[in-house]
Write an enzyme that holds these catalytic residues in place. Structure first.
Site, short mmCIF file in Angstrom:
data_model
loop_
_atom_site.label_atom_id
_atom_site.label_comp_id
_atom_site.label_asym_id
_atom_site.label_seq_id
_atom_site.Cartn_x
_atom_site.Cartn_y
_atom_site.Cartn_z
N SER A 132 4.71 -6.33 2.42
CA SER A 132 3.47 -6.56 3.13
C SER A 132 2.44 -7.16 1.94
O SER A 132 2.62 -8.44 1.67
CB SER A 132 2.84 -5.14 3.58
OG SER A 132 1.94 -5.18 4.27
N LEU A 133 1.47 -6.41 1.54
CA LEU A 133 0.25 -7.08 0.57
C LEU A 133 1.24 -7.61 -0.57
O LEU A 133 0.79 -8.52 -1.35
CB LEU A 133 -0.47 -5.90 0.06
CG LEU A 133 -1.21 -6.02 -1.29
CD1 LEU A 133 -2.34 -7.06 -1.16
CD2 LEU A 133 -1.55 -4.92 -2.01
N HIS A 165 0.36 -4.50 10.74
CA HIS A 165 1.56 -5.40 11.42
C HIS A 165 1.71 -4.98 12.92
O HIS A 165 2.80 -4.88 13.18
CB HIS A 165 2.70 -4.97 10.56
CG HIS A 165 2.69 -5.24 9.08
ND1 HIS A 165 2.34 -6.41 8.66
CD2 HIS A 165 2.37 -4.30 8.00
CE1 HIS A 165 2.18 -6.37 7.25
NE2 HIS A 165 1.94 -5.05 6.78
N GLN A 180 1.02 -1.39 -0.12
CA GLN A 180 -0.11 0.12 -0.04
C GLN A 180 0.73 1.44 0.08
O GLN A 180 1.87 1.12 0.78
CB GLN A 180 -0.96 -0.14 1.13
CG GLN A 180 -2.10 -0.94 1.06
CD GLN A 180 -3.18 -0.93 2.26
OE1 GLN A 180 -3.39 -1.93 2.80
NE2 GLN A 180 -3.63 0.41 2.67
N GLN A 222 2.01 -12.68 9.08
CA GLN A 222 2.59 -11.34 8.88
C GLN A 222 1.44 -10.12 9.09
O GLN A 222 2.05 -9.08 9.46
CB GLN A 222 2.70 -11.35 7.16
CG GLN A 222 3.16 -10.02 6.50
CD GLN A 222 2.50 -9.62 5.24
OE1 GLN A 222 1.58 -9.35 5.26
NE2 GLN A 222 3.13 -9.97 3.99
N ARG A 238 -8.44 -10.59 2.63
CA ARG A 238 -7.72 -10.04 3.55
C ARG A 238 -7.85 -8.58 3.75
O ARG A 238 -7.96 -8.11 4.79
CB ARG A 238 -6.14 -10.10 3.03
CG ARG A 238 -5.11 -9.51 3.90
CD ARG A 238 -3.75 -9.60 2.99
NE ARG A 238 -2.37 -9.18 3.57
CZ ARG A 238 -1.97 -8.07 3.76
NH1 ARG A 238 -2.62 -7.16 2.96
NH2 ARG A 238 -0.84 -7.93 4.46
#
Length: 286
Positions: free
Chosen positions: A87-88, A194, A9, A243, A112
């Site tokens: 991340s993503l 996170h 993101q 994660q 998600r």
């Protein structure tokens, strides 16, 4: 050895993917497939939507996943020796190297994002980027605060993101500025990604992950949770769930990739955020 990096993101922009749609028959098919799988016109949001709409977590994650994976699939030069995703971006990387299908990845990302969005709306969390302090100092300050606040993204030697409850975030940022942080930037997000605040998301996301078929990877993927190369599908699945509440060990992943022979790094996705971080990591590393 060639390494490919997939962003998370923050790299979205209005009109993203429109050029790919117009110039590639395969891209057009995959964009149309995205709309069919999702049951709504995600392409319209990407091509004509406002930045305000794109900033919404559920749309941001889908837009970046779709753009990144399509870009990898239509590239004639996508031939990695290793990959990593921020991340993503880890899900984009996994779809690009065919650990799961493009369609299954869409379902994973959609669920998600939805789960994370719901938690964001029911909690008061935030994130901030800290510049110019050692990791150990930031870690210690977070640990001493009475609220929920943790390091969440080890982005580069100069930059660490913290994540947690809004009041804890304000207290820690105020203290870090006082003891010498060069710059502190509050991220325009409405959640503490996170961090332990995302704990309720793990069980829900685990159920979704269990329904998707994962293959062992042909190429090592350096996952955020460990910063180590992973190939086995069982380990990959475990790490993408973990994660959600664990820090993104990005600079550690890049260092390990360099140690294991990577000399070429290519970012696959919108923008060049990871390329900029890469320069800072490699400069410090050398």
């Amino acid at each position: 050895m060639k390494a490919y990096l997939f962003p998370g993101q923050g790299s979205q922009f209005v009109g993203m993917g429109k050029d790919l749609y117009k110039n590639s028959h395969l891209a057009k098919k995959l964009f149309q497939l995205s709309d069919e799988v999702l049951g709504f016109r995600m392409t319209s949001i990407m091509f004509e939507g406002s930045m305000e709409t794109l900033k919404n977590t559920i749309y941001t994650q889908l837009a970046i996943y779709i753009y990144s994976v399509i870009k990898a699939k239509i590239s004639n030069n996508f031939n990695p020796d290793m990959v990593a995703g921020h991340s993503l971006g880890e899900l984009s990387a996994l779809a690009a190297i065919k650990v799961f299908s493009f369609e299954d990845g869409l379902k994973l990302v959609n669920q998600r994002a939805s789960i994370m969005q719901n938690i964001c709306e029911s909690t008061h969390g935030g994130m901030a980027v800290i510049f110019g302090l050692k990791d150990s100092i930031i870690e210690e300050v977070c640990k001493k605060d009475r609220g929920i606040i943790v390091p969440s993204n080890y982005n580069s030697p100069e930059q660490l993101v913290i994540s947690g409850e809004i009041q804890a975030l304000k207290r820690v940022c105020f203290f870090l500025k006082k003891i010498g942080a060069k710059k502190i930037f509050i991220l325009p997000v409405h959640g503490a990604f996170h961090s332990p605040i995302m704990e309720p998301a793990k069980k829900k996301f685990q159920k979704i992950v269990n329904k998707i078929f994962f293959k062992d990877s042909k190429y090592p993927i350096y996952q955020n949770v460990t910063a180590l190369p992973v190939i086995k599908s069982c380990d990959i699945k475990k790490n993408i769930v973990k994660q959600l509440t664990s820090p993104v060990k990005w600079k550690q992943s890049i260092k390990n990739m360099i140690n294991h022979g990577a000399i070429s790094f290519t970012e696959i996705g919108p923008g060049n955020i990871l390329q900029n971080l890469m320069k800072k990591i490699s400069k410090n590393y050398s």
